[in-house]
Design a protein around this motif. Structure first.
Motif, PDB file in Angstrom:
ATOM      1  N   ARG A 927       0.769  -1.065   0.057  1.00 34.05           N
ATOM      2  CA  ARG A 927       0.013   0.134   0.119  1.00 34.05           C
ATOM      3  C   ARG A 927       1.049   1.177   0.022  1.00 34.05           C
ATOM      4  O   ARG A 927       0.568   2.090  -0.871  1.00 34.05           O
ATOM      5  N   GLN A 928       1.964   1.057   0.956  1.00 34.07           N
ATOM      6  CA  GLN A 928       2.887   2.303   1.146  1.00 34.07           C
ATOM      7  C   GLN A 928       3.522   2.288  -0.245  1.00 34.07           C
ATOM      8  O   GLN A 928       3.545   3.728  -0.749  1.00 34.07           O
ATOM      9  N   ALA A 929       4.193   1.473  -1.027  1.00 28.41           N
ATOM     10  CA  ALA A 929       4.769   1.443  -2.089  1.00 28.41           C
ATOM     11  C   ALA A 929       3.990   2.074  -3.244  1.00 28.41           C
ATOM     12  O   ALA A 929       4.354   2.801  -4.066  1.00 28.41           O
ATOM     13  N   ILE A 930       2.522   1.889  -3.090  1.00 34.35           N
ATOM     14  CA  ILE A 930       1.768   2.125  -4.352  1.00 34.35           C
ATOM     15  C   ILE A 930       1.428   3.679  -4.081  1.00 34.35           C
ATOM     16  O   ILE A 930       1.545   4.374  -5.163  1.00 34.35           O
ATOM     17  N   VAL A 931       1.022   4.001  -3.040  1.00 33.98           N
ATOM     18  CA  VAL A 931       0.943   5.343  -2.654  1.00 33.98           C
ATOM     19  C   VAL A 931       2.097   6.182  -2.950  1.00 33.98           C
ATOM     20  O   VAL A 931       2.031   7.255  -3.826  1.00 33.98           O
ATOM     21  N   GLU A 932       3.147   5.736  -2.841  1.00 34.82           N
ATOM     22  CA  GLU A 932       4.405   6.507  -3.091  1.00 34.82           C
ATOM     23  C   GLU A 932       4.495   6.361  -4.717  1.00 34.82           C
ATOM     24  O   GLU A 932       5.058   7.569  -5.369  1.00 34.82           O
ATOM     25  N   GLU A 933       4.310   5.382  -5.408  1.00 34.06           N
ATOM     26  CA  GLU A 933       4.312   5.499  -6.940  1.00 34.06           C
ATOM     27  C   GLU A 933       3.445   6.259  -7.635  1.00 34.06           C
ATOM     28  O   GLU A 933       3.715   6.876  -8.353  1.00 34.06           O
ATOM     29  N   GLN A 936       4.651   9.811  -7.149  1.00 29.12           N
ATOM     30  CA  GLN A 936       5.817   9.847  -8.150  1.00 29.12           C
ATOM     31  C   GLN A 936       5.178  10.259  -9.492  1.00 29.12           C
ATOM     32  O   GLN A 936       5.564  11.119 -10.306  1.00 29.12           O
ATOM     33  N   LEU A 937       4.171   9.244  -9.686  1.00 25.88           N
ATOM     34  CA  LEU A 937       3.398   9.519 -11.160  1.00 25.88           C
ATOM     35  C   LEU A 937       2.812  11.031 -11.385  1.00 25.88           C
ATOM     36  O   LEU A 937       2.976  11.680 -12.330  1.00 25.88           O
ATOM     37  N   ARG A 938       2.308  11.435 -10.218  1.00 23.13           N
ATOM     38  CA  ARG A 938       1.608  12.531 -10.076  1.00 23.13           C
ATOM     39  C   ARG A 938       2.685  13.763 -10.386  1.00 23.13           C
ATOM     40  O   ARG A 938       2.482  14.722 -11.200  1.00 23.13           O
ATOM     41  N   SER A 939       3.803  13.840  -9.349  1.00 25.23           N
ATOM     42  CA  SER A 939       4.788  14.741  -9.609  1.00 25.23           C
ATOM     43  C   SER A 939       5.399  14.761 -11.124  1.00 25.23           C
ATOM     44  O   SER A 939       5.600  15.796 -11.518  1.00 25.23           O
ATOM     45  N   LYS A 940       5.508  13.495 -11.500  1.00 31.71           N
ATOM     46  CA  LYS A 940       6.148  13.287 -12.892  1.00 31.71           C
ATOM     47  C   LYS A 940       5.289  14.094 -14.106  1.00 31.71           C
ATOM     48  O   LYS A 940       5.683  14.781 -14.820  1.00 31.71           O
ATOM     49  N   ARG A 941       3.872  13.831 -13.817  1.00 34.69           N
ATOM     50  CA  ARG A 941       2.991  14.662 -14.817  1.00 34.69           C
ATOM     51  C   ARG A 941       2.754  16.057 -14.572  1.00 34.69           C
ATOM     52  O   ARG A 941       3.005  16.683 -15.476  1.00 34.69           O
ATOM     53  N   GLU A 942       3.115  16.259 -13.212  1.00 31.43           N
ATOM     54  CA  GLU A 942       2.946  17.956 -13.136  1.00 31.43           C
ATOM     55  C   GLU A 942       4.370  18.324 -13.508  1.00 31.43           C
ATOM     56  O   GLU A 942       4.283  19.512 -14.288  1.00 31.43           O
ATOM     57  N   PHE A 943       5.411  17.854 -13.408  1.00 29.70           N
ATOM     58  CA  PHE A 943       6.687  18.175 -13.999  1.00 29.70           C
ATOM     59  C   PHE A 943       6.784  18.239 -15.437  1.00 29.70           C
ATOM     60  O   PHE A 943       7.042  19.229 -16.077  1.00 29.70           O
ATOM     61  N   ASP A 944       6.016  17.245 -16.054  1.00 26.37           N
ATOM     62  CA  ASP A 944       5.821  17.294 -17.501  1.00 26.37           C
ATOM     63  C   ASP A 944       5.041  18.397 -17.929  1.00 26.37           C
ATOM     64  O   ASP A 944       5.414  19.029 -18.952  1.00 26.37           O
ATOM     65  N   GLY A 945       4.007  18.605 -17.281  1.00 24.51           N
ATOM     66  CA  GLY A 945       2.984  19.707 -17.589  1.00 24.51           C
ATOM     67  C   GLY A 945       3.833  21.044 -17.324  1.00 24.51           C
ATOM     68  O   GLY A 945       3.606  21.743 -18.450  1.00 24.51           O
TER      69      GLY A 945
END
Ligand SMILES: Nc1ncnc2c1ncn2[C@@H]1O[C@H](COP(=O)(O)OP(=O)(O)OP(=O)(O)O)[C@@H](O)[C@H]1O
Length: 949
Positions: A927-933, A936-945
């Protein structure tokens, strides 16, 4: 809640406050297989099942079939879990890593104790191996020599290493030295590390090279006719006769094949096919995306295999190791922040041992004797040793930028894929352990097909293979969380119940099963008939079906020398003799032909009724029967030396045939291989063999049928004439089931028989001589028996029809299954096409966007391009054009956004589902790993955006 309680029991751990409890987690798998301590909800009790001990639910026939086909019981457990703790590395010491407070009790049946939230968790494993143990000690403590021995005997075995990244999995499996092993802290910036296989000292070599050498040692031993099989003591080693030194002849062969693949980013790459490696694909330059080798389902052997995977036949360990080293060079390895030479893929080295006894032409091995003294055809046993080095699970990589950003993305992608497949692996382990704990095989779904790794390991986890799992653990305190997770899963894996069996080729397995069933059927008949030997005609038919030459049959004394001949008997003989002569004189006439056909039928009937005689025409047979009837009493009194064959009563015959049908039908339903028949039978010769065996069983089932009343119109018979045995022509056989009630049937049949008996000859219509009273009485008794047998025949025929219908249904199901798998493959293709199309669409939209940006950025250049002399557009027109451009741009942006959002929603849905499953299973770490993941995905998306804007 009972389910939860069971699950906890099989979870393999016991949480308790300090002081440490005495109860240990995990299975207690002592060296004595009979000594069972079940502390884990019954895990591995199969392993400890005493050889020869009968399970209550197992029936007689199942036992017989199992002992013929082979189940297993040996001193090594079917599932072994070994924990290996690596020593503290130089760079870890330099970085000031603290040693973990883990407590080890090393050795066979060792324990590991780990503290968590102030509580001690104790885990018990088959072997606990400390940091200062050598590779040789690891080999010995995990009893891998015995595992390899099992492979040589025809069992599958799998060895795999599991653990967090950098815990020593590759060191355990390969043992090769890699570049960068120079004591510096790992960094992602380092170049791709290279393996230095040749420079590796021999004592450092890991399990794979040792297993290769050990397997070839076994093969050499087989070839040199040394000891291969353990002394053939128990049924489970039923292949032992085939593998024993005495049975290994010049017609036997033993071949080892090697294949090596890696699963990288959920794609399968052949490490031994140069054009299939990742680097070659990348350098190929054609730009097309390689979708990896395809997994296919082998319905006959019931396992997944990789299509178009190279397999090298190796004649020596050196040759095999050369291939292995070559494959290792192609493996995806990279330097990460956790490990200087981190495996970025799961690798599977598969050594396939193919043992064949007898040659293709069916020449039989002299030493091998069938049940009835016949040799057996070519037999094939295929066993596999799979050696798996899993990529390590790792927490996501963060905080890398600049020059290493590209690498970071790749590493991140790899880590996501690795984590995902390991996540499925853990779910499979959890499901299997839950299944064993609850004993509800049908209810618990095991998600093998959700990743390529678990698909390929299907037989190893909860299947028919021996399994050795190395749970690799790091010694530093920082990794205690991960260590705890590893130990928990290892403990759960200990609950998996494998059932290793000798992997006979399906066709050989079918033959063995049929033989076993035949033996059971024979035994049943012997018991029912209360005879020591089965009637010779059954055995003869069976021998004929098996292709053995026909044996000469002994003639009955009664026929050779009837003591008393009645006037009627003599007259009948003369009458029939005249017919026989006529038939000989005109063999091609219709009469002669029908007579020979009838003779055949009668032979069968006579034989089934217990007379052992050469084929005769019906008249001759009747004559002999009459003679025998007349001389029966004298034969009995003179204690004839002719071997007595018990004559079945109608009831016995009926019961025997129907029960036999039931036994055979039941066996057919029980056996999965039989279900596959004839699909599983590939070799034409063996197919014939299988059919012959079926024919033999069928012949047995037809073995006791009585004569049938002639359908000729009954004529009124003079009351003075006694009943006689009827004639039956070939065209009237087999008999039709009677429609009226048994009593009425008996009545009408008797009337019919009476009507035709003795009055006219069936061939010429001439008057028959009358019978004596004694003959008539005997004939009447035979008729009763005949009627009862006819009923038995009806029952048997019905059963046969049902059996045939069942086979038909099975075939239909097989066809449907094939269709379904075809459709599944089509769906997969469509899905991949869809993904590809979406990707192209994205590229297309991006290109459009880029173009629009370009146009916006250089509006003056476009003006310059306006040809001279042409009137420039008015400002209004320009404004409209620019608005149109903007609208187009927005539109494409919106479409792009919509596609991205749709993908994102799909991904999130998937994630949500995974999270739900994890939460259901109570996996806190996941659960923890997925929350982190997700973060990560969100921050990556924000970064990409933000980059895009
Ligand atoms: N028993 C051991 N003795 C000495 N060194 C070891 C031992 N086990 C592991 N190491 C060292 O630890 C480092 C990490 O080991 P290894 O590469 O085998 O880990 P791994 O679990 O395979 O990692 P990954 O999952 O990233 O591939 C290597 O430098 C290896 O030499």
């Amino acid at each position: 809640m009972p389910e939860a309680a069971n699950t906890a029991a099989c979870d393999g751990r016991t949480d308790s406050p300090q002081p440490a409890p005495e109860t240990l987690d995990g299975p207690d798998l002592g060296p004595d297989p009979d000594a069972v301590t079940v502390e884990n909800g019954g895990c591995n009790d199969l392993v400890h099942h005493k050889p020869g001990q009968e399970r209550p639910e197992e029936k007689e026939m199942v036992d017989a079939v199992a002992s013929a086909v082979g189940a297993v019981s040996d001193s090594i457990p079917a599932v072994q879990i070994c924990v290996r703790v690596r020593p503290m590395l130089q760079w870890e010491k330099a970085e000031g890593y603290e040693a973990s407070a883990m407590e080890l009790k090393e050795g066979i049946n060792g324990t590991v104790a780990l503290k968590e939230d102030g509580r001690h968790r104790h885990f018990g494993f088959n072997a606990v191996i400390g940091g200062d143990r050598t590779q040789q000690e690891v080999w010995e403590m995990s009893r891998l020599d015995a595992v390899v021995r099992k492979v040589a005997l025809g069992f599958h075995a799998t060895v795999f290493a599991y653990g967090q990244t950098g815990t020593g999995k590759t060191h355990t499996m390969e043992g090769f030295t890699y570049e960068h092993h120079c004591g510096i802290a790992p960094t992602m910036a380092a170049a791709r590390p290279r393996v230095k296989a040749k420079a590796t000292p021999a004592e450092q070599l890991g399990i794979v090279p040792r297993a290769v050498v050990a397997l070839f040692d076994r093969v050499e031993a087989i070839k040199a006719e040394k000891d291969v099989a353990a002394p053939a003591t128990s049924a489970p080693e039923s292949f032992a006769p085939a593998t024993s030194a005495s049975s290994f002849s010049s017609t036997s062969s033993c071949v080892v094949r090697l294949s090596f693949l890696q699963i990288y980013n959920e794609k399968i790459f052949d490490l031994l096919n140069p054009s299939s490696t990742v680097s070659q694909r990348e350098a190929g330059g054609r730009g097309e995306e390689f979708s990896g080798l395809r997994l296919r389902w082998d319905a006959a052997r019931r396992h997944f295999f990789v299509e178009n995977l190279f397999q090298y036949e190796c004649s020596s360990a050196e040759e095999a190791l050369q291939h292995y080293q070559q494959g290792i060079q192609n493996k995806q390895v990279a330097s990460t922040t956790m490990n200087v030479a981190s495996s970025r893929s799961h690798t599977l080295l598969v050594l396939t041992l193919l043992r064949r006894e007898g040659d293709e032409e069916g020449n039989r091995t002299p030493g091998r004797q069938g049940r009835q003294g016949q040799g057996r055809p070519c037999q094939e046993v295929i066993s596999q040793l799979s050696l798996v080095d899993l990529a390590g699970s790792e927490r996501s990589i963060a905080g890398v930028s600049g020059r290493d950003a590209g690498k970071s993305t790749t590493r991140f992608q790899e880590a996501v894929n690795v984590n995902q497949s390991l996540f499925v692996l853990r779910r499979v382990i959890t499901a299997l352990s839950k299944r064993e704990a609850t004993g509800r095989n049908e209810i618990v779904h095991v998600p093998y097909r959700e990743s390529k790794l678990t698909s390929l390991l299907q037989n190893s986890l909860g299947g028919n293979s021996y399994l050795v799992m190395f749970a690799c653990v790091a010694p530093s305190e920082r990794q205690d969380d991960e260590n705890l997770s590893t130990l928990q899963y290892a403990s759960q894996a200990a609950c998996i119940r494998n059932q290793p069996v000798v992997n006979l080729d399906p066709k050989d397995q079918l033959i063995q099963q049929l033989e076993a069933r035949l033996a059971v059927a024979h035994e049943y008949l012997r018991r029912t008939l209360q005879v020591a030997e089965l009637p010779e005609d059954l055995l003869e038919e069976e021998r004929r079906a098996a292709g053995a030459p026909r044996r000469p049959r002994p003639r009955l004394k009664a026929k050779a020398a009837p003591k008393k001949r009645t006037a009627h008997g003599q007259a009948a003989q003369e009458h029939d003799g005249a017919h026989a002569q006529a038939a000989q004189a005109a063999p091609a006439t219709g009469t002669g032909q029908s007579r020979s056909a009838r003779a055949k039928t009668w032979t069968g009937l006579e034989q089934r009724w217990g007379f052992q005689d050469e084929p005769r025409d019906p008249v001759g047979e009747r004559k002999q029967k009459n003679q025998e009837t007349a001389s029966e009493s004298s034969r009995e009194s003179s204690k004839s030396t002719t071997k007595p064959v018990k004559r079945m009563s109608g009831r016995e015959a009926s019961s025997a045939t129907s029960t036999l049908s039931r036994v055979v039908q039941g066996a057919a339903q029980k056996s999965p291989s039989c279900d596959d028949w004839p699909f599983a039978v590939r070799s034409k010769k063996s197919e014939t063999k299988g059919q012959e065996l079926f024919a033999a069983v069928d012949a047995m089932m037809r073995g006791y049928d009585g004569p049938k009343p002639s359908p000729r119109k009954p004529k009124p018979r003079p009351a003075s004439l006694p009943p006689v045995v009827p004639e039956v022509s070939a065209s009237q056989w087999p008999p039709k089931p009677p429609k009226e009630s048994p009593a009425a049937s008996a009545q009408s049949s008797e009337t019919a028989l009476d009507g035709m008996a003795g009055s006219k000859c069936s061939c010429c219509g001439s008057d028959r001589p009358p019978q004596t009273d004694a003959e008539a009485e005997k004939g009447a008794v035979s008729m009763e028996d005949a009627l009862q047998l006819q009923k038995a025949l009806d029952v048997q025929r019905r059963l046969e029809e049902e059996l045939l219908a069942a086979h038909g249904r099975i075939q239909n199901l097989e066809v449907q299954q094939t269709k379904l798998s075809g459709e599944q493959a089509m769906m997969q293709n469509l899905q991949s096409e869809n993904t590809e199309l979406q990707r192209r669409l994205e590229v297309f939209y991006k290109a459009m966007e880029f173009e629009a940006d370009e146009r916006d950025a250089h509006p003056t250049e476009q003006q310059d391009l306006t040809p001279k002399g042409v009137v420039p557009p008015s400002p209004e027109i320009e404004a409209v054009a620019s608005i149109r451009q903007k609208i187009e741009k927005f539109h494409s942006q919106l479409v792009l956004e919509a596609v991205t959002l749709r993908n994102e929603v799909a991904r999130l849905k998937k994630k949500k589902w995974i999270i739900k499953a994890v939460l259901d299973n109570g996996g806190e770490h996941e659960r923890q790993a997925i929350v982190e993941e997700v973060a990560q995905l969100r921050s990556k998306r924000e970064f990409d955006g933000s980059t895009a804007t």
